[in-house]
Design a protein around this motif. Structure first.
Motif, PDB file in Angstrom:
ATOM      1  N   LEU A 134       0.835  -1.203   0.000  1.00  0.00           N
ATOM      2  CA  LEU A 134       0.000   0.000   0.000  1.00  0.00           C
ATOM      3  C   LEU A 134       0.870   1.254   0.000  1.00  0.00           C
ATOM      4  O   LEU A 134       1.730   1.429   0.865  1.00  0.00           O
ATOM      5  N   ASN A 135       0.611   2.115  -0.965  1.00  0.00           N
ATOM      6  CA  ASN A 135       1.226   3.442  -1.006  1.00  0.00           C
ATOM      7  C   ASN A 135       0.098   4.455  -0.965  1.00  0.00           C
ATOM      8  O   ASN A 135      -0.922   4.264  -1.634  1.00  0.00           O
ATOM      9  N   ARG A 180      -5.063   9.381  -1.893  1.00  0.00           N
ATOM     10  CA  ARG A 180      -5.001   8.563  -3.111  1.00  0.00           C
ATOM     11  C   ARG A 180      -4.151   7.341  -2.793  1.00  0.00           C
ATOM     12  O   ARG A 180      -3.110   7.450  -2.142  1.00  0.00           O
ATOM     13  N   VAL A 181      -4.640   6.195  -3.216  1.00  0.00           N
ATOM     14  CA  VAL A 181      -4.037   4.946  -2.764  1.00  0.00           C
ATOM     15  C   VAL A 181      -3.623   4.089  -3.943  1.00  0.00           C
ATOM     16  O   VAL A 181      -4.353   3.983  -4.923  1.00  0.00           O
ATOM     17  N   ALA A 195       3.338   9.534  11.786  1.00  0.00           N
ATOM     18  CA  ALA A 195       3.919   8.294  11.247  1.00  0.00           C
ATOM     19  C   ALA A 195       3.093   7.718  10.102  1.00  0.00           C
ATOM     20  O   ALA A 195       3.589   6.899   9.325  1.00  0.00           O
ATOM     21  N   GLY A 196       1.817   8.104  10.045  1.00  0.00           N
ATOM     22  CA  GLY A 196       0.966   7.607   8.959  1.00  0.00           C
ATOM     23  C   GLY A 196      -0.139   6.681   9.420  1.00  0.00           C
ATOM     24  O   GLY A 196      -0.792   6.023   8.605  1.00  0.00           O
ATOM     25  N   LYS A 197      -0.425   6.673  10.723  1.00  0.00           N
ATOM     26  CA  LYS A 197      -1.424   5.741  11.268  1.00  0.00           C
ATOM     27  C   LYS A 197      -2.832   6.072  10.767  1.00  0.00           C
ATOM     28  O   LYS A 197      -3.562   5.199  10.309  1.00  0.00           O
ATOM     29  N   GLN A 232       1.097  15.730  -3.821  1.00  0.00           N
ATOM     30  CA  GLN A 232       2.430  15.243  -4.202  1.00  0.00           C
ATOM     31  C   GLN A 232       3.133  14.543  -3.037  1.00  0.00           C
ATOM     32  O   GLN A 232       4.216  13.984  -3.215  1.00  0.00           O
ATOM     33  N   SER A 233       2.535  14.592  -1.838  1.00  0.00           N
ATOM     34  CA  SER A 233       3.228  14.008  -0.671  1.00  0.00           C
ATOM     35  C   SER A 233       2.982  12.504  -0.600  1.00  0.00           C
ATOM     36  O   SER A 233       1.836  12.057  -0.525  1.00  0.00           O
ATOM     37  N   HIS A 234       4.063  11.767  -0.601  1.00  0.00           N
ATOM     38  CA  HIS A 234       3.995  10.305  -0.525  1.00  0.00           C
ATOM     39  C   HIS A 234       4.077   9.918   0.958  1.00  0.00           C
ATOM     40  O   HIS A 234       5.124  10.061   1.578  1.00  0.00           O
TER      41      HIS A 234
END
Ligand code: ATP
Length: 235
Positions: free
Chosen positions: A7-8, A53-54, A38-40, A13-15
């Motif tokens: 999963l990305n 966007r995934v 952290a991205g939780k 534009q931020s990944h």
């Protein structure tokens, strides 16, 4: 089973998430720990298709989640309690819970209101009160109760302990563990409160800057002396 493969996730534009692989077996319970940013939350929003966007694959019980519009996902048995709770402030506690029941998956038995008030005794005396008149702790209980009222197969909880008094955190931990156990609900919790995660789940992932840096049991987490210092804020 919930399965997240490569999963990305992106905001513009931020990944944010980088090649996340995660799996929660049906009926099991998992915590994702990680510092602020952290991205939780992005993980839960990616799973519930409600923001970033995934790229990659998210499936539950073999069914692709990414393609489903949100109200179909509720019918599929997914319930998401976001960090800001999103309870309806201008209707009563009872009506909030009724809306949760309305979203129930057709192949799950409906949970009667009396059962909800048994699990959440704090809400019984408040049933005629407007959502907006509740304290933060009461609102969090209601948000979880409303999600549970839909009798989900998969429950996503985003930092439910944030801002709550310790006594409410203890109550909530007992209630969440009991309901998931009794109803065989698969739980994916994101938290910074390690104690709460330990009370409610059996498996732990640690995220750092959008990547998985650890996964294992709580015993394995405890045995790894570096993980807290390197990847989690010091408690
Ligand atoms: P916290 O514990 O503080 O809630 P978190 O681990 O849940 O943090 P996220 O909310 O997933 O972290 O945020 C991950 C990164 O994505 C952060 O750098 C954040 O600034 C960024 N981010 C989050 N939401 C958006 C958005 N809507 N647009 C742009 N960037 C965002």
């Amino acid at each position: 089973m919930l399965q997240v493969e490569n999963l990305n996730a992106f905001y513009g534009q931020s990944h944010i998430l980088h090649g996340i692989n995660l799996r929660v077996e049906a009926g099991r319970r998992t915590t994702v720990l990680g510092r602020n940013g952290a991205g939780k939350t992005t993980l839960l929003k990616s799973i519930s298709n409600s923001g970033p966007r995934v790229e990659g694959r998210v499936s539950y019980d073999g069914r692709e989640m990414g393609q489903r519009i949100w109200f179909r996902r509720a019918k599929d048995g997914l319930a998401f309690v976001p960090e800001d709770r999103r309870i309806f402030t201008h209707i009563t506690v009872e009506e909030n819970i009724e809306l949760g029941r309305f979203g129930a998956s057709p192949d799950r038995t409906v949970i009667p209101p009396a059962q909800i008030y048994e699990w959440f005794p704090m809400l019984g005396p408040l049933r005629a009160r407007l959502g907006g008149q509740l304290s933060g702790g009461q609102q969090q209980m209601l948000a979880v109760a409303r999600a549970v009222a839909s009798h989900p197969k998969l429950l996503l909880l985003d930092e439910p302990t944030e801002g709550l008094a310790p006594v409410i955190v203890e109550d909530l931990a007992k209630i969440v563990a009991q309901i998931c156990e009794e109803q065989k609900i698969t739980l994916l919790l994101v938290e910074q409160n390690i104690w709460f995660g330990r009370q409610t789940t059996d498996t732990v992932y640690v995220f750092d800057t959008g990547q998985v840096v650890f996964s294992g049991s709580w015993a394995e987490f405890d045995a790894d002396e570096t993980i807290r210092d390197r990847h989690l804020a010091v408690a």
